[in-house]
Design an enzyme around this catalytic site. Structure first.
Site, PDB file in Angstrom:
ATOM      1  N   GLY A  13       0.881  -1.232  -0.029  1.00  0.00           N
ATOM      2  CA  GLY A  13       0.049   0.060   0.078  1.00  0.00           C
ATOM      3  C   GLY A  13       0.925   1.216  -0.124  1.00  0.00           C
ATOM      4  N   SER A  15       1.179   3.418  -2.431  1.00  0.00           N
ATOM      5  CA  SER A  15       1.021   4.328  -3.405  1.00  0.00           C
ATOM      6  C   SER A  15       0.194   5.554  -2.869  1.00  0.00           C
ATOM      7  CB  SER A  15      -0.077   3.826  -4.305  1.00  0.00           C
ATOM      8  OG  SER A  15      -1.168   3.130  -3.875  1.00  0.00           O
ATOM      9  N   ARG A  16      -0.165   5.691  -1.628  1.00  0.00           N
ATOM     10  CA  ARG A  16      -0.915   6.882  -1.302  1.00  0.00           C
ATOM     11  C   ARG A  16      -0.759   7.027   0.166  1.00  0.00           C
ATOM     12  NH1 ARG A  16      -6.156   5.742  -1.212  1.00  0.00           N
ATOM     13  NH2 ARG A  16      -6.252   3.878  -1.930  1.00  0.00           N
ATOM     14  N   VAL A  65      -2.869  -7.875  -1.655  1.00  0.00           N
ATOM     15  CA  VAL A  65      -2.389  -8.465  -0.355  1.00  0.00           C
ATOM     16  C   VAL A  65      -2.938  -9.370   0.116  1.00  0.00           C
ATOM     17  CG1 VAL A  65      -0.641  -6.612   0.078  1.00  0.00           C
ATOM     18  CG2 VAL A  65      -3.004  -6.643   1.111  1.00  0.00           C
ATOM     19  N   ASN A  91       1.658  -2.189   5.280  1.00  0.00           N
ATOM     20  CA  ASN A  91       0.932  -0.974   5.556  1.00  0.00           C
ATOM     21  C   ASN A  91      -0.456  -1.062   4.856  1.00  0.00           C
ATOM     22  OD1 ASN A  91       0.502   2.098   5.842  1.00  0.00           O
ATOM     23  ND2 ASN A  91       0.439   1.574   3.431  1.00  0.00           N
ATOM     24  N   SER A 143      -3.278   0.355  14.637  1.00  0.00           N
ATOM     25  CA  SER A 143      -4.114   1.491  14.782  1.00  0.00           C
ATOM     26  C   SER A 143      -4.499   1.567  16.346  1.00  0.00           C
ATOM     27  CB  SER A 143      -5.486   1.267  14.174  1.00  0.00           C
ATOM     28  OG  SER A 143      -6.296   2.220  14.370  1.00  0.00           O
ATOM     29  N   TYR A 156     -12.345  -4.232  11.478  1.00  0.00           N
ATOM     30  CA  TYR A 156     -11.239  -3.232  11.304  1.00  0.00           C
ATOM     31  C   TYR A 156     -10.557  -3.442  12.712  1.00  0.00           C
ATOM     32  CZ  TYR A 156      -7.861   0.551  10.910  1.00  0.00           C
ATOM     33  OH  TYR A 156      -6.939   1.479  10.649  1.00  0.00           O
ATOM     34  N   ALA A 158     -10.535  -5.631  14.998  1.00  0.00           N
ATOM     35  CA  ALA A 158      -9.999  -6.972  15.377  1.00  0.00           C
ATOM     36  C   ALA A 158      -8.958  -7.235  14.603  1.00  0.00           C
ATOM     37  CB  ALA A 158     -11.307  -8.049  15.058  1.00  0.00           C
ATOM     38  N   LYS A 160      -6.711  -5.512  13.291  1.00  0.00           N
ATOM     39  CA  LYS A 160      -5.594  -4.481  13.836  1.00  0.00           C
ATOM     40  C   LYS A 160      -5.239  -5.048  15.325  1.00  0.00           C
ATOM     41  CE  LYS A 160      -5.273  -1.597  10.468  1.00  0.00           C
ATOM     42  NZ  LYS A 160      -3.862  -1.721   9.584  1.00  0.00           N
TER      43      LYS A 160
HETATM   44  P1  NAP Z   1      -5.024   4.968   2.252  1.00  0.00           P
HETATM   45  O1  NAP Z   1      -4.353   6.804   2.015  1.00  0.00           O
HETATM   46  O2  NAP Z   1      -6.373   4.841   1.739  1.00  0.00           O
HETATM   47  O3  NAP Z   1      -4.016   4.122   1.442  1.00  0.00           O
HETATM   48  C1  NAP Z   1      -4.394   2.668   1.468  1.00  0.00           C
HETATM   49  C2  NAP Z   1      -3.245   2.243   0.567  1.00  0.00           C
HETATM   50  O4  NAP Z   1      -3.397   0.781   0.794  1.00  0.00           O
HETATM   51  C3  NAP Z   1      -3.170   2.499  -0.735  1.00  0.00           C
HETATM   52  O5  NAP Z   1      -1.772   2.408  -1.365  1.00  0.00           O
HETATM   53  C4  NAP Z   1      -3.746   1.331  -1.377  1.00  0.00           C
HETATM   54  O6  NAP Z   1      -3.510   1.190  -3.029  1.00  0.00           O
HETATM   55  C5  NAP Z   1      -3.463   0.187  -0.660  1.00  0.00           C
HETATM   56  N1  NAP Z   1      -4.386  -0.920  -0.454  1.00  0.00           N
HETATM   57  C6  NAP Z   1      -5.599  -1.129  -0.105  1.00  0.00           C
HETATM   58  N2  NAP Z   1      -6.132  -2.352  -0.167  1.00  0.00           N
HETATM   59  C7  NAP Z   1      -5.215  -3.016  -0.712  1.00  0.00           C
HETATM   60  C8  NAP Z   1      -4.782  -4.559  -1.183  1.00  0.00           C
HETATM   61  N3  NAP Z   1      -5.700  -5.363  -0.978  1.00  0.00           N
HETATM   62  N4  NAP Z   1      -3.688  -4.969  -1.856  1.00  0.00           N
HETATM   63  C9  NAP Z   1      -2.601  -3.729  -1.739  1.00  0.00           C
HETATM   64  N5  NAP Z   1      -2.750  -2.737  -1.445  1.00  0.00           N
HETATM   65  C10 NAP Z   1      -4.032  -2.311  -0.867  1.00  0.00           C
HETATM   66  O7  NAP Z   1      -4.890   4.839   3.792  1.00  0.00           O
HETATM   67  P2  NAP Z   1      -3.565   5.232   4.905  1.00  0.00           P
HETATM   68  O8  NAP Z   1      -4.475   6.114   5.920  1.00  0.00           O
HETATM   69  O9  NAP Z   1      -2.671   5.583   4.313  1.00  0.00           O
HETATM   70  O10 NAP Z   1      -3.714   3.758   5.674  1.00  0.00           O
HETATM   71  C11 NAP Z   1      -2.369   2.953   5.616  1.00  0.00           C
HETATM   72  C12 NAP Z   1      -2.579   1.949   6.909  1.00  0.00           C
HETATM   73  O11 NAP Z   1      -2.547   2.753   8.029  1.00  0.00           O
HETATM   74  C13 NAP Z   1      -3.528   1.026   6.874  1.00  0.00           C
HETATM   75  O12 NAP Z   1      -3.342  -0.069   7.320  1.00  0.00           O
HETATM   76  C14 NAP Z   1      -4.661   1.991   7.881  1.00  0.00           C
HETATM   77  O13 NAP Z   1      -5.477   0.964   8.693  1.00  0.00           O
HETATM   78  C15 NAP Z   1      -3.546   2.502   8.953  1.00  0.00           C
HETATM   79  N6  NAP Z   1      -4.192   3.531   9.559  1.00  0.00           N
HETATM   80  C16 NAP Z   1      -4.613   4.669   9.220  1.00  0.00           C
HETATM   81  C17 NAP Z   1      -5.306   5.559   9.848  1.00  0.00           C
HETATM   82  C18 NAP Z   1      -5.758   6.905   9.305  1.00  0.00           C
HETATM   83  O14 NAP Z   1      -6.354   7.831  10.170  1.00  0.00           O
HETATM   84  N7  NAP Z   1      -5.390   7.215   8.112  1.00  0.00           N
HETATM   85  C19 NAP Z   1      -5.313   5.330  11.345  1.00  0.00           C
HETATM   86  C20 NAP Z   1      -4.702   4.188  11.812  1.00  0.00           C
HETATM   87  C21 NAP Z   1      -4.105   3.366  10.845  1.00  0.00           C
HETATM   88  P3  NAP Z   1      -4.381   1.714  -4.160  1.00  0.00           P
HETATM   89  O15 NAP Z   1      -3.713   3.193  -4.173  1.00  0.00           O
HETATM   90  O16 NAP Z   1      -3.774   0.910  -5.414  1.00  0.00           O
HETATM   91  O17 NAP Z   1      -5.797   1.719  -3.723  1.00  0.00           O
END
Ligand code: NAP
Length: 251
Positions: A13, A15-16, A65, A91, A143, A156, A158, A160
């Site tokens: 993950g 890319s973003r 993944v 991630n 998380s 989610y 569970a 994490k």
């Molecule tokens: P995000 O901006 O939505 O980015 C999600 C990333 O995961 C993207 O690169 C997406 O790829 C990739 N992804 C999703 N499903 C996938 C799959 N099945 N196979 C491969 N790649 C996949 O989210 P984020 O906020 O950066 O989250 C990253 C991590 O941090 C996650 O595990 C999330 O649970 C954790 N987190 C986030 C927060 C928050 O507030 N943002 C808080 C706590 C924990 P594409 O670009 O191709 O869609």
């Protein structure tokens, strides 16, 4: 002081959001980066171009993944292209609204498959290679929800929580192979996942629960990930590093 020159890092993950920030911070520290993504090819290519500007090798690799075959193929290709993987950052993740009495079996499994099994699959694919080299670092992204639970997001939370037990289990199991396994547990971070919640009427309540009074930038999560990957954390394994502005005061 942190120098990851000649290291190779795979970020699922990448890319973003947080994964993007991790890729670019690691590239800035000298590590080659493999940017995994599922569907957003353009964003992954942007990260690759930004990383290359920092003077490292970078490669974007699509793989879902939650599909073990795709993860195995990605890791095999990565090792063929780069010769090794020093650091794995698990991630990739999704966060969806799922009241327990409304969600379907398919929705439940989707979250568990991506957030939990995805981390297992990537670890299962890289560990034999890391064991052979007697060296490696794995960092899982959990998380606050994995520690205190989260209403309407039980799959989610569970997933994490399980990522935290996975971290501790692998840390104990792999220490003798010089493989360190740690976890970063973010609170609210400004990314695509959280955009709707952070721009909704709830946002005032969210901010009131964060002692630092604001949400994190993705870079503020990437920093702790980089620390754990570095030699500065050489004696740290099995640790859950909270990066949540004080929202959940536990270790
Ligand atoms: P995000 O901006 O939505 O980015 C999600 C990333 O995961 C993207 O690169 C997406 O790829 C990739 N992804 C999703 N499903 C996938 C799959 N099945 N196979 C491969 N790649 C996949 O989210 P984020 O906020 O950066 O989250 C990253 C991590 O941090 C996650 O595990 C999330 O649970 C954790 N987190 C986030 C927060 C928050 O507030 N943002 C808080 C706590 C924990 P594409 O670009 O191709 O869609």
């Amino acid at each position: 002081m942190i120098n990851l020159k000649n290291k190779v890092t795979l970020v699922t993950g990448g890319s973003r959001g947080i994964g993007r920030a991790v890729c670019l911070l690691f590239a800035g520290a000298g590590s080659d980066v493999i940017i995994n993504y599922r569907s957003d090819r353009r964003s992954a290519a942007d990260v690759r171009k930004e990383a290359e500007k920092l003077g490292v090798r970078a490669f974007e690799m699509p793989a879902d993944v939650s599909d073990k075959k795709q993860v195995d193929a990605m890791v095999e290709t990565a090792i063929r292209e780069f010769g090794k993987i020093d650091v794995l950052v698990n991630n990739a993740g999704i966060w969806k609204y799922h009241p327990i009495d409304e969600m379907t079996d398919v929705e439940l499994k989707e979250t568990l498959d991506i957030n939990l099994l995805g981390s297992f699959y990537a670890a299962m694919a890289v560990v034999p290679h890391m064991k052979e080299r007697k060296s490696g670092v794995i960092i899982n992204i959990s998380s606050t929800a994995g520690q205190r639970g989260e209403a309407y997001h039980s799959p989610y939370a569970a997933s994490k929580g399980a990522v935290i037990s996975l971290t501790k289990s692998l840390a104990a199991e792999l220490a003798e192979y010089n493989i360190r396994v740690n976890c970063v547990a973010p609170g609210w971070v400004e990314t695509d996942i959280s955009r709707d919640a952070l721009s909704s009427e709830q946002s005032g309540d969210i901010l009131r629960q964060i002692p630092l009074g604001r949400v994190a930038s993705p870079e503020e999560i990437a920093g702790p990930v980089l620390f754990l990957a570095s030699d500065l954390a050489g004696f740290v394994t099995g640790e859950i590093l909270n990066a949540n502005g004080g929202a959940v005061l536990c270790g």
